[in-house]
Enzyme design. Sequence first.
Site, PDB file in Angstrom:
ATOM      1  N   ASP A 103       0.852  -1.306  -0.117  1.00 35.76           N
ATOM      2  CA  ASP A 103      -0.045  -0.082   0.035  1.00 35.76           C
ATOM      3  C   ASP A 103       0.730   1.390   0.038  1.00 35.76           C
ATOM      4  OD1 ASP A 103       0.959   0.027   2.706  1.00 35.76           O
ATOM      5  OD2 ASP A 103      -0.907  -0.557   3.640  1.00 35.76           O
ATOM      6  N   GLU A 125      -0.398  -9.022  -0.930  1.00 36.05           N
ATOM      7  CA  GLU A 125      -0.947  -8.374   0.360  1.00 36.05           C
ATOM      8  C   GLU A 125      -2.250  -7.363  -0.023  1.00 36.05           C
ATOM      9  OE1 GLU A 125       1.772  -7.264   3.736  1.00 36.05           O
ATOM     10  OE2 GLU A 125       0.723  -5.435   3.516  1.00 36.05           O
ATOM     11  N   GLU A 139      -2.239   5.252   2.715  1.00 30.13           N
ATOM     12  CA  GLU A 139      -2.013   3.804   2.439  1.00 30.13           C
ATOM     13  C   GLU A 139      -3.411   3.436   1.950  1.00 30.13           C
ATOM     14  OE1 GLU A 139      -0.302   5.214   5.028  1.00 30.13           O
ATOM     15  OE2 GLU A 139       1.660   4.725   4.462  1.00 30.13           O
ATOM     16  N   HIS A 212       6.447   5.811  12.865  1.00 19.49           N
ATOM     17  CA  HIS A 212       6.779   6.607  11.639  1.00 19.49           C
ATOM     18  C   HIS A 212       6.012   7.045  10.848  1.00 19.49           C
ATOM     19  CE1 HIS A 212       5.956   3.788   8.473  1.00 19.49           C
ATOM     20  NE2 HIS A 212       6.038   2.741   9.217  1.00 19.49           N
ATOM     21  N   ARG A 214       2.849   8.815   8.626  1.00 20.85           N
ATOM     22  CA  ARG A 214       2.928  10.042   8.113  1.00 20.85           C
ATOM     23  C   ARG A 214       1.431  10.692   9.233  1.00 20.85           C
ATOM     24  NH1 ARG A 214       5.327   9.942   3.404  1.00 20.85           N
ATOM     25  NH2 ARG A 214       5.940  11.768   2.501  1.00 20.85           N
ATOM     26  N   HIS A 245      13.291   5.231  12.505  1.00 22.91           N
ATOM     27  CA  HIS A 245      13.240   5.633  11.165  1.00 22.91           C
ATOM     28  C   HIS A 245      13.970   6.681  10.570  1.00 22.91           C
ATOM     29  CE1 HIS A 245      10.794   6.226   7.452  1.00 22.91           C
ATOM     30  NE2 HIS A 245      10.165   5.154   7.230  1.00 22.91           N
TER      31      HIS A 245
HETATM   32  C1  UD1 Z   1       6.840   4.832   3.555  1.00 26.49           C
HETATM   33  C2  UD1 Z   1       5.391   4.402   2.867  1.00 26.49           C
HETATM   34  C3  UD1 Z   1       4.689   3.813   4.199  1.00 26.49           C
HETATM   35  C4  UD1 Z   1       5.515   2.860   4.466  1.00 26.49           C
HETATM   36  C5  UD1 Z   1       6.934   3.236   5.141  1.00 26.49           C
HETATM   37  C6  UD1 Z   1       7.709   2.043   5.660  1.00 26.49           C
HETATM   38  C7  UD1 Z   1       4.226   6.029   1.491  1.00 26.49           C
HETATM   39  C8  UD1 Z   1       3.494   7.400   1.287  1.00 26.49           C
HETATM   40  N1  UD1 Z   1       4.480   5.671   2.818  1.00 26.49           N
HETATM   41  O1  UD1 Z   1       6.632   5.726   4.571  1.00 26.49           O
HETATM   42  O2  UD1 Z   1       3.495   3.388   3.844  1.00 26.49           O
HETATM   43  O3  UD1 Z   1       4.801   2.398   5.958  1.00 26.49           O
HETATM   44  O4  UD1 Z   1       7.737   3.787   4.042  1.00 26.49           O
HETATM   45  O5  UD1 Z   1       8.973   2.413   6.324  1.00 26.49           O
HETATM   46  O6  UD1 Z   1       4.372   5.229   0.502  1.00 26.49           O
HETATM   47  N2  UD1 Z   1      14.382   8.214   4.443  1.00 26.49           N
HETATM   48  C9  UD1 Z   1      15.773   8.098   4.339  1.00 26.49           C
HETATM   49  N3  UD1 Z   1      16.488   6.857   4.036  1.00 26.49           N
HETATM   50  C10 UD1 Z   1      15.562   5.791   3.616  1.00 26.49           C
HETATM   51  C11 UD1 Z   1      14.157   5.688   3.833  1.00 26.49           C
HETATM   52  C12 UD1 Z   1      13.617   7.197   4.204  1.00 26.49           C
HETATM   53  O7  UD1 Z   1      16.536   9.218   4.561  1.00 26.49           O
HETATM   54  O8  UD1 Z   1      16.152   4.528   3.669  1.00 26.49           O
HETATM   55  C13 UD1 Z   1      13.896   9.479   4.829  1.00 26.49           C
HETATM   56  C14 UD1 Z   1      13.753  10.743   3.786  1.00 26.49           C
HETATM   57  O9  UD1 Z   1      14.256  11.702   4.228  1.00 26.49           O
HETATM   58  C15 UD1 Z   1      12.415  10.528   3.066  1.00 26.49           C
HETATM   59  C16 UD1 Z   1      11.898  10.267   4.285  1.00 26.49           C
HETATM   60  O10 UD1 Z   1      12.707   9.531   5.143  1.00 26.49           O
HETATM   61  O11 UD1 Z   1      12.140  11.462   2.388  1.00 26.49           O
HETATM   62  C17 UD1 Z   1      10.112   9.504   4.192  1.00 26.49           C
HETATM   63  O12 UD1 Z   1      10.452   8.674   3.321  1.00 26.49           O
HETATM   64  P1  UD1 Z   1       8.924   8.142   2.654  1.00 26.49           P
HETATM   65  O13 UD1 Z   1       9.102   6.917   1.819  1.00 26.49           O
HETATM   66  O14 UD1 Z   1       8.269   9.172   1.860  1.00 26.49           O
HETATM   67  O15 UD1 Z   1       7.912   7.933   3.801  1.00 26.49           O
HETATM   68  P2  UD1 Z   1       7.765   6.667   4.944  1.00 26.49           P
HETATM   69  O16 UD1 Z   1       7.316   7.452   6.073  1.00 26.49           O
HETATM   70  O17 UD1 Z   1       9.082   6.230   4.869  1.00 26.49           O
HETATM   71  N1  UDP Z   2      12.228  -3.549  10.750  1.00 26.36           N
HETATM   72  C1  UDP Z   2      13.582  -3.590  10.371  1.00 26.36           C
HETATM   73  N2  UDP Z   2      14.349  -2.798  11.018  1.00 26.36           N
HETATM   74  C2  UDP Z   2      13.969  -2.110  12.075  1.00 26.36           C
HETATM   75  C3  UDP Z   2      12.609  -1.763  12.190  1.00 26.36           C
HETATM   76  C4  UDP Z   2      11.648  -2.763  11.370  1.00 26.36           C
HETATM   77  O1  UDP Z   2      13.972  -4.463   9.447  1.00 26.36           O
HETATM   78  O2  UDP Z   2      14.868  -1.176  12.380  1.00 26.36           O
HETATM   79  C5  UDP Z   2      11.182  -4.329   9.727  1.00 26.36           C
HETATM   80  C6  UDP Z   2      10.153  -5.069  10.660  1.00 26.36           C
HETATM   81  O3  UDP Z   2      10.493  -6.305  10.927  1.00 26.36           O
HETATM   82  C7  UDP Z   2       8.941  -5.268   9.683  1.00 26.36           C
HETATM   83  C8  UDP Z   2       9.304  -3.899   8.583  1.00 26.36           C
HETATM   84  O4  UDP Z   2      10.663  -3.383   9.040  1.00 26.36           O
HETATM   85  O5  UDP Z   2       9.169  -6.205   8.564  1.00 26.36           O
HETATM   86  C9  UDP Z   2       8.291  -2.833   9.042  1.00 26.36           C
HETATM   87  O6  UDP Z   2       8.438  -1.697   8.275  1.00 26.36           O
HETATM   88  P1  UDP Z   2       7.976  -0.512   8.447  1.00 26.36           P
HETATM   89  O7  UDP Z   2       7.480  -0.279  10.011  1.00 26.36           O
HETATM   90  O8  UDP Z   2       8.911   0.734   8.113  1.00 26.36           O
HETATM   91  O9  UDP Z   2       6.648  -0.056   7.531  1.00 26.36           O
HETATM   92  P2  UDP Z   2       5.151  -0.642   7.545  1.00 26.36           P
HETATM   93  O10 UDP Z   2       5.091  -1.896   7.800  1.00 26.36           O
HETATM   94  O11 UDP Z   2       4.548   0.171   8.794  1.00 26.36           O
HETATM   95  O12 UDP Z   2       4.711  -0.242   6.278  1.00 26.36           O
END
Ligand code: UD1
Ligand code: UDP
Length: 380
Positions: A103, A125, A139, A212, A214, A245
């Site tokens: 999602d 999923e 999502e 984490h 939004r 995160h």
């Molecule tokens: C995204 C997904 C969310 C999912 C989450 C898993 C969307 C809208 N959101 O949210 O559904 O639950 O990923 O973690 O698709 N960043 C880094 N390095 C990384 C990853 C993120 O620096 O490897 C930082 C960057 O500043 C980036 C910010 O995190 O701009 C947000 O990342 P983004 O993918 O937009 O949102 P998430 O909260 O990670």
């Molecule tokens: N996870 C990980 N390292 C971490 C925290 C979480 O590998 O430091 C794993 C966790 O076991 C799960 C997934 O990341 O499988 C969850 O990711 P996240 O919470 O970022 O996203 P969401 O599931 O909410 O979309």
Amino acid sequence: MSGGPGAPMRVLVVFGTRPEAIKMCPLVLELKGRPAFDVSVCATGQHLQMLRQVLDCFGVVPDHDLAVMKAKQTLFDVTTGILTAFRPVLEASRPDLVLVHGDTTTTFTAALACFYLGIPVGHVEAGLRTHDLHAPFPEEFNRRAVGIVADLNFCPTELARRNLAGEGADPAGLVVTGNTAIDALEWTVRRDYSHPLLDWAADSRLVLLTAHRRESLGEPLRSMFRAIRRIVEESPDVKVLYPIHMNPAVRQAAAEILEGHPRIRIVEPLDVLDFHNFMARSTLILTDSGGIQEEAPSLGKPVLVMRDRTERPEGIAAGTLKLVGTSEETIHAEFRRLLDDPAEYARMARASNPYGDGRARFRIADALEAWGARRAEGAR
Ligand code: UD1
Ligand code: UDP
């Protein structure tokens, strides 16, 4: 272009964030092992470091990397970045089917691009719903939108299948498979695991924290953190480990409220192998994550879900998850109760597997083979 009769089915697997990769890599490896498929992987790079950690753990090397991530990216940045960069990949490779997961904005945008180009989509999923378009945001929209265009829906549970059937999805395209999150535990959870952070927590009850979402950014996140800090200050035998995160907005709130306490450790995101083993050895978990709600029941770890809604009610019914919202007082009260009431703790800490038996990848691969055979038959 597609191959002739008898040629392997060309499957392009797309993912961009940590949780998608954790749940797609077991399937990628299974598909790559079957001669029926010619598999390519496209990483959108919505995540960077957090994606790389997962790819390294599973040994999956993407064939395409769209590298879209920017610091503090908006939904507009991610959506337009992927849509633009994914188009030439699709046009050049013309796969028989694209597999997306879950999602995220990667999921939605990749499915939209396929729709524009008339390329079939399989959704792994599929069918999770809160039935509130705004929670989680965005999502719930993403997964519903993918539900409209997907030709094949791999539903982790019977409830997810019913959700899609109720929305009018073609029953022939609905397959209940279990969740590949449980398959991933096979790669990661080890009996003989050790880590210096586990040594740090060895004299205490270890609480794992992740947050984490939004819609949690701002005051909800601050409330969560205040509740957790209060509990740690009241309870000398509790240590909290927070693999944080990489979102800077999350880091800022954590730095303001959680930093500076000797029994709270904020660390960089853990490799998935470490995180799963930490889960298996923790006392309990506080989170707003989706994937952790699927893994914890299987590991028998109580989870307080710091959200107002969940798309994973199966874990609540199983007793392992409790939805506690984001108010400081409620989180504090429920956290306190779980620490102080052994009967309540024991009630929640029973292992169950509403999300499958770890064989979801095989069921998905079998269903894809059957779909390919039907298509080949139809083309004759
Ligand atoms: C995204 C997904 C969310 C999912 C989450 C898993 C969307 C809208 N959101 O949210 O559904 O639950 O990923 O973690 O698709 N960043 C880094 N390095 C990384 C990853 C993120 O620096 O490897 C930082 C960057 O500043 C980036 C910010 O995190 O701009 C947000 O990342 P983004 O993918 O937009 O949102 P998430 O909260 O990670
Ligand atoms: N996870 C990980 N390292 C971490 C925290 C979480 O590998 O430091 C794993 C966790 O076991 C799960 C997934 O990341 O499988 C969850 O990711 P996240 O919470 O970022 O996203 P969401 O599931 O909410 O979309």
